[in-house]
Design a protein around this motif. Sequence first.
Motif, short mmCIF file in Angstrom:
data_model
loop_
_atom_site.label_atom_id
_atom_site.label_comp_id
_atom_site.label_asym_id
_atom_site.label_seq_id
_atom_site.Cartn_x
_atom_site.Cartn_y
_atom_site.Cartn_z
N ASN A 1 1.50 11.27 -10.21
CA ASN A 1 1.04 12.74 -10.04
C ASN A 1 1.68 13.74 -10.22
N LYS B 1 2.38 1.70 -3.16
CA LYS B 1 1.73 2.26 -4.23
C LYS B 1 1.33 3.68 -4.32
N CYS B 2 1.27 4.17 -2.97
CA CYS B 2 1.01 5.52 -2.69
C CYS B 2 2.28 6.45 -3.21
N CYS C 1 -3.72 17.36 -2.66
CA CYS C 1 -2.66 16.00 -3.01
C CYS C 1 -1.38 16.48 -2.23
N HIS C 2 -0.61 15.38 -2.14
CA HIS C 2 0.73 15.74 -1.45
C HIS C 2 1.66 16.76 -1.80
N GLU D 1 0.99 -1.17 -0.25
CA GLU D 1 0.17 -0.06 -0.17
C GLU D 1 0.86 1.31 -0.08
N ARG D 2 1.87 1.16 0.82
CA ARG D 2 2.86 2.43 0.68
C ARG D 2 3.56 2.42 -0.56
N GLN E 1 2.08 6.09 -7.04
CA GLN E 1 0.94 7.19 -7.33
C GLN E 1 1.35 8.84 -7.00
N ARG E 2 1.94 9.10 -6.20
CA ARG E 2 2.53 10.39 -5.94
C ARG E 2 3.32 10.90 -6.97
#
Length: 371
Positions: free
Chosen positions: A39, A31-32, A80-81, A28-29, A35-36
């Motif tokens: 983005n 993937k994030c 978003c981050h 999950e981490r 994803q960041r």
Amino acid sequence: MSVQELRARIQKLSSEIELQKKLLNKLERDKCLVQRQLNAVLDPVARLPLEISSEIFLQSLAPIAQPGARHLPMLLLNVCHAWADIALSTPALWAAIDVAFPCSEGFQEVLKIWLRRARNRPLSMSLRGDLEDRSAVAAIIWQPGQQLRNFEICVDTEDDEDGITDVDLFRGMSPGSLPLLETLTIRGVLWRKFYGPSILQLISRAPNLRECSFHEVEPVYLLDFKSEKVVLPNLRRLMFGPCLGKPTSDDDILGCLSLPALEALSVSLRYVSGHELLSFLERSSPPLQELVVGDGSELVRLHDLFHLLPGLTSFEIWGLGPPLMTELFAVLADSPVPPPQLSPLVHPQRPGARYFRFLLENTPSRTFRPS
């Protein structure tokens, strides 16, 4: 299988489940993170240099930001981050704040976080609403006081629950130093009284104040005109109003001030007499260039007024009666400099109100002789 073997099997399965959970969390981490990164590649704002993306965010701000997740700049933190990183790296985004009273619970903690994000940037702050909670007001004002550059106080309630109509900004609490303060605006509600000493105390703590405006601040009471005058060496503009162009606020506080650098004055003459205006000008000897007078019928000794203001280039007067008009033309006609063209103007927002604006062609040697 025996009881012992079943328990051992359950323990083994539990260990495998925990291992799979850890693996899932890692995936999950990862993937994030990916994803960041995606983005950041696709987001045009994130691809820009920080100074450009920061400027885009700054251009989207309201003049004074409101705290809250639905308002900028807080809203940027939830997109978003990448946008959150830009917002937190731009102190100017947090250099203005609008505080509405009564404050919600925990607001002072929010303010601390907000000020940390602003770092050491000069601040713009607006206080509005019911300012009866003195401890909260004092804490909010003086906590960032050393950084305040622009400060607005807006009392937009007619009275409180107890029917008290006077406004005392500090209730005996001494304000801190405001070394960076350049502009101060106080907005009131007509006929809600303002405690004069608290206003004087506020401006006396701002030695670098350059512009001060009072809007519907009337009346101001308990001023001591015999005490030592408050000297503001850097004040350039002092406005009592205007309301639709005409000064309206209580101008009594003028009798407590000495303003040697004043360049623009809008005075209502509702409480200050024409003689007191001349006394102020004699005391301050300001290089005044713009003068707006709200009630021309109270103006006296025009030749003395112009003599004290050799650099005056703009003169606007309301309520000019026939006797004063005759004197004005006589004084100007007797001047060695050709008189300016005078024409009555109709205010665009008040068609029935006529006033005069004079643009004076001055030279350093210009003088006015009594008519």
